[in-house]
Design a protein around this motif. Structure first.
Motif, PDB file in Angstrom:
ATOM      1  N   THR A 191      50.379  27.290  42.231  1.00 22.96           N
ATOM      2  CA  THR A 191      49.411  27.038  43.310  1.00 22.96           C
ATOM      3  C   THR A 191      50.068  26.375  44.506  1.00 22.96           C
TER       4      THR A 191
ATOM      5  N   ARG B 216      43.869  34.559  41.123  1.00 21.63           N
ATOM      6  CA  ARG B 216      44.750  33.798  40.244  1.00 21.63           C
ATOM      7  C   ARG B 216      45.814  34.670  39.592  1.00 21.63           C
TER       8      ARG B 216
ATOM      9  N   ILE C 249      49.295  21.580  37.556  1.00 22.64           N
ATOM     10  CA  ILE C 249      48.908  21.864  38.945  1.00 22.64           C
ATOM     11  C   ILE C 249      47.695  22.787  39.049  1.00 22.64           C
ATOM     12  N   ASP C 250      47.268  23.397  37.946  1.00 21.82           N
ATOM     13  CA  ASP C 250      46.095  24.277  38.072  1.00 21.82           C
ATOM     14  C   ASP C 250      44.768  23.537  37.940  1.00 21.82           C
ATOM     15  N   GLY C 251      44.802  22.318  37.425  1.00 20.75           N
ATOM     16  CA  GLY C 251      43.540  21.589  37.287  1.00 20.75           C
ATOM     17  C   GLY C 251      43.655  20.149  37.735  1.00 20.75           C
ATOM     18  N   ASP C 252      44.887  19.630  37.708  1.00 18.58           N
ATOM     19  CA  ASP C 252      45.144  18.263  38.173  1.00 18.58           C
ATOM     20  C   ASP C 252      44.351  17.190  37.436  1.00 18.58           C
TER      21      ASP C 252
ATOM     22  N   ARG D  34      47.986  16.981  50.889  1.00 18.09           N
ATOM     23  CA  ARG D  34      48.742  16.857  49.655  1.00 18.09           C
ATOM     24  C   ARG D  34      50.074  17.584  49.747  1.00 18.09           C
TER      25      ARG D  34
ATOM     26  N   THR E 133      42.278  14.798  45.865  1.00 17.82           N
ATOM     27  CA  THR E 133      43.105  13.969  44.994  1.00 17.82           C
ATOM     28  C   THR E 133      43.789  12.837  45.762  1.00 17.82           C
TER      29      THR E 133
ATOM     30  N   ARG F 269      33.014  19.423  41.899  1.00 18.36           N
ATOM     31  CA  ARG F 269      34.381  19.277  42.417  1.00 18.36           C
ATOM     32  C   ARG F 269      34.919  20.623  42.879  1.00 18.36           C
TER      33      ARG F 269
ATOM     34  N   ARG G 252      42.507   6.824  35.340  1.00 19.25           N
ATOM     35  CA  ARG G 252      42.997   8.101  34.816  1.00 19.25           C
ATOM     36  C   ARG G 252      43.707   7.931  33.480  1.00 19.25           C
TER      37      ARG G 252
ATOM     38  N   ALA H  64      37.379  15.355  36.113  1.00 19.68           N
ATOM     39  CA  ALA H  64      38.236  14.522  36.965  1.00 19.68           C
ATOM     40  C   ALA H  64      37.958  14.775  38.440  1.00 19.68           C
ATOM     41  N   ASP H  65      38.115  13.727  39.244  1.00 14.90           N
ATOM     42  CA  ASP H  65      38.126  13.846  40.705  1.00 14.90           C
ATOM     43  C   ASP H  65      36.900  14.551  41.284  1.00 14.90           C
TER      44      ASP H  65
ATOM     45  N   LEU I 174      49.083  35.227  41.462  1.00 15.27           N
ATOM     46  CA  LEU I 174      50.060  34.144  41.637  1.00 15.27           C
ATOM     47  C   LEU I 174      51.131  34.231  40.559  1.00 15.27           C
TER      48      LEU I 174
ATOM     49  N   ILE J 267      50.391  29.116  48.234  1.00 14.72           N
ATOM     50  CA  ILE J 267      49.389  30.178  48.271  1.00 14.72           C
ATOM     51  C   ILE J 267      49.519  30.908  49.604  1.00 14.72           C
TER      52      ILE J 267
ATOM     53  N   VAL K  72      41.126  32.643  45.810  1.00 13.05           N
ATOM     54  CA  VAL K  72      42.470  33.008  45.376  1.00 13.05           C
ATOM     55  C   VAL K  72      42.400  33.928  44.155  1.00 13.05           C
TER      56      VAL K  72
ATOM     57  N   PRO L 143      49.566  29.069  36.965  1.00 13.11           N
ATOM     58  CA  PRO L 143      49.771  29.868  38.176  1.00 13.11           C
ATOM     59  C   PRO L 143      50.351  28.957  39.250  1.00 13.11           C
TER      60      PRO L 143
ATOM     61  N   PHE M 206      40.097  25.146  41.303  1.00 14.10           N
ATOM     62  CA  PHE M 206      41.259  25.898  41.715  1.00 14.10           C
ATOM     63  C   PHE M 206      40.822  27.228  42.315  1.00 14.10           C
ATOM     64  N   GLY M 207      41.396  27.624  43.373  1.00 12.96           N
ATOM     65  CA  GLY M 207      41.111  28.935  43.927  1.00 12.96           C
ATOM     66  C   GLY M 207      40.389  28.888  45.255  1.00 12.96           C
ATOM     67  N   GLY M 208      41.028  28.302  46.236  1.00 17.08           N
ATOM     68  CA  GLY M 208      40.505  28.412  47.598  1.00 17.08           C
ATOM     69  C   GLY M 208      39.148  27.796  47.766  1.00 17.08           C
ATOM     70  N   ASN M 209      38.252  28.546  48.382  1.00 18.13           N
ATOM     71  CA  ASN M 209      36.980  27.962  48.796  1.00 18.13           C
ATOM     72  C   ASN M 209      35.941  27.976  47.700  1.00 18.13           C
TER      73      ASN M 209
END
Lengths: 335, 284
Positions: free
Chosen positions: B15, B31, B125-128, A250, A267, A144, A103, A119-120, B34, B18, B29, B13, A147-150
């Motif tokens: 996260t 966004r 935290i939104d993309g890590d 996490r 992660t 990957r 990283r 990433a990841d 949030l 949630i 979600v 946002p 962000f945002g649930g499912n």
């Protein structure tokens, strides 16, 4: 060797990181699909012996940069050597483990090459991409959870090379070694400049890896539903009774319930045990990505609508504070 | 020596918590629903910069790239003790991946003048991804120390930093200028001072104040500069969506199949049944 698939091999004191071998396994598959070669590069000290192993594990070509000053990872010389190799061999794809080293290194290379980096990733595939009237064939699909649930996103890098991705440990399988395989070894004999060595490691403290979640047959994992660090003792107790390892989401790690090395998911580490007991875990996609291939999954949750139940084989809707002690009792009373 | 520092901060946002209120019917979600917060790691980065300022003297310029609402991050940073703030906002910056973001930040840092230390959070935290810091360092052609936990020594150009590695830490010694990415194991962020907070609450960008107020706001130091494409001096084709080399091919909603697990009740009998089944199938 142009347009090949390349893997960065991370090593520490001569030992190759598991994630690098896992990337060789995936890299071999991608290279076969693309009808190209699989290359890899290893930077370190006294790493020449690793070359034959890497060929046995599937590499067609191994570039070795061996130097006493490179025994541990350093950003500047590792980046410079990697960038020079990429410019010379022009791989189409470069894969790097998402470790603290990977990283640090991967974004540095991507920035220098002005190319994309994802990433990841939890999966990598080869496929086409259409945008308007344009079609790209045989691109790397970098998959990957987003962000945002499912939501799972497929990301591509159509216009620049190499296409780069990082992947966490455990996502792919370990390759089998075939000692009869043949390949080329290139000894790079790097020379280092003063600028390369502007930073030096003065002390390094690294504990042996205490937990090996990947090879555990049984994992008992806890999420925020466990409620507190103290209450996590219940999860530990069940794991102890069943002879398994302790895992966590996490959120549970961030809340300080357990150490980071026990984190399972996108992660964290990806696991495939015979039995996975999910205690107080709601089942966000980032977590499911790291455990849904377990042979059997037990979900314990107070919310019967929690997504974890849809990947579970056995479900218990209830309070883990009641359920876990009863499981321990039932197991101890078995005949 | 007084250090010139830049701290890169991002509005994200939140996260971390949630709740059901922000979930759409399909389980994704929303966004927008949030709350927007300062990226947690970035507060640790600011704290490290403030600590350098306290101990050795210096000035901290905070930069945030984002929509106009990201001014809130700058108000927060000023309340905690930063010296200058610049909002990097332009429609052309929108839709940026990490590479395109690093181009804008590089240009803005160069435009801001000479620097000794650049701080940013380990990851957002939104993309890590943890990519922007190293990408900026490479573009500025300076070294980086990622996952930093503490600056243990600083004297003129010499610096010693403790950074986290898997299962331990490293002490690494080198020279500034340098970019540092900071983890949440570093010293805890100080809270904003109430007095400063009351003051900076009123800070605005030039475009958002009435022209008759402008003079007074400027005099009181409450106008936060906004740099767009022209001010940053970055070519449009390497910014924002246009400058991004990662493209989203598609986003799929993961439909959880209507799979029903075999369910057991929480009574002692129910649990016993489950355990016996696992034993009979040689799973445990």
């Amino acid at each position: 060797m142009e347009n090949g698939v390349w893997v960065f091999i991370e090593s520490d004191s001569g030992t190759i990181a598991d994630v690098s071998l896992e990337l060789l396994w995936k890299g071999r598959e991608l290279a076969d699909q693309l009808r190209c070669e699989l290359g890899c590069f290893i930077i370190g000290h006294q790493v020449s012996d690793a070359a034959s192993d890497l060929i046995a594990y599937g590499a067609d070509m191994v570039c070795v940069a061996d130097h006493a000053q490179l025994v541990h990872y350093l950003t500047l010389p590792y980046t410079r050597i990697a960038v020079e190799l990429i410019k010379e061999y022009r791989p189409s794809i470069v894969l790097i483990g998402a470790t603290s080293t990977g990283r640090d290194l991967a974004p540095r290379i991507a920035s220098h090459m002005r190319t994309g980096l994802t990433a990841d990733c939890t999966d990598l595939q080869i496929g086409e991409y259409k945008f308007g009237k344009r079609i790209w064939k045989e691109l790397l699909w970098q998959i990957r959870p987003a962000f945002g649930g499912n939501v799972i996103a497929t990301i591509v890098t159509p216009e620049t090379k190499p296409q780069m991705a990082t992947v966490r440990e455990g996502v792919f399988r370990q390759p089998d070694a075939d000692p009869a395989r043949e390949g080329t070894v290139v000894d790079l004999k790097p020379t280092l400049t003063e600028q390369d060595l502007i930073f030096k490691i003065v002390e390094r403290v690294k504990a042996e890896k205490k937990v090996n979640l990947k090879s555990a047959r049984i994992i008992v994992a806890g999420g925020m539903g466990v409620g507190s660090k103290d209450n996590f003792e219940l999860v530990r107790e069940l794991a102890g009774v069943l002879g398994g390892e302790v895992g966590a989401t996490r959120a549970a790690v961030d809340a300080g319930f357990v150490d980071h090395e026990r984190q399972i998911g996108q992660t964290g580490v990806t696991v495939r045990p015979n039995l996975y007991v999910a205690c107080g875990i709601s089942g966000a996609i980032q977590h499911r990505a790291g455990m849904q291939e377990s042979s059997r999954i037990i979900a314990i949750n107070t919310d019967s609508d929690a997504p974890i139940f849809s990947v579970a084989h056995y479900g218990i809707t209830g309070d883990l504070n009641e359920v876990i002690p009863r499981m321990i009792k039932a197991y101890k009373e078995k005949d | 020596m007084a250090y010139r520092m830049v701290c890169l901060m991002k509005q994200v946002p939140d996260t971390r918590n949630i709740t059901a209120d922000v979930l759409r019917e399909d389980g994704t979600v929303n966004r927008q629903a949030l709350p927007a917060v300062v990226n947690p790691d970035d507060l640790f980065a600011l704290e490290m910069a403030l600590d350098v300022k306290d101990k050795y003297g210096g000035e901290i310029t905070v930069m945030s790239m984002g929509p106009p609402a990201a001014i809130e991050v700058l108000r927060d940073a000023m309340s905690r003790g930063a010296d200058h703030a610049i909002l990097l906002t332009d429609k052309k910056f929108a839709g940026a991946d990490t590479l395109a973001t690093s181009h804008v930040l590089e240009s803005a840092i160069r435009k801001n003048g000479p620097f000794n230390l650049i701080f940013c959070g380990r990851q957002a935290i939104d993309g890590d991804t943890a990519q922007v810091g190293p990408q900026v360092a490479e573009k500025l052609d300076i070294p980086q120390v990622t996952f930093a936990e503490a600056i243990e020594f600083l004297d003129q150009d010499d610096i010693v930093i403790r950074r986290a590695i898997e299962g331990g830490f490293e002490r690494i010694r080198g020279r500034i200028p340098l970019l540092v990415t900071v983890t949440n194991a570093a010293a805890n962020p100080r809270p904003p001072s109430i007095k400063r907070k009351m003051f900076w609450k009123k800070a605005q960008t030039r475009s958002s104040v009435q022209s008759e107020e402008e003079g007074e706001m400027l005099e009181r130091g409450l106008l936060i500069p906004v740099w767009g494409l022209a001010e940053v001096g970055c070519a449009a084709e390497i910014c924002g969506f246009q400058g991004s080399e990662t493209w989203i091919k598609n986003v799929e909603n993961v439909k959880l199949t209507a799979h029903e697990p075999k369910s057991f009740d929480t009574s002692e009998t129910g649990i016993k049944e489950l355990i016996n089944e696992l034993i009979n199938e040689h799973i445990i």
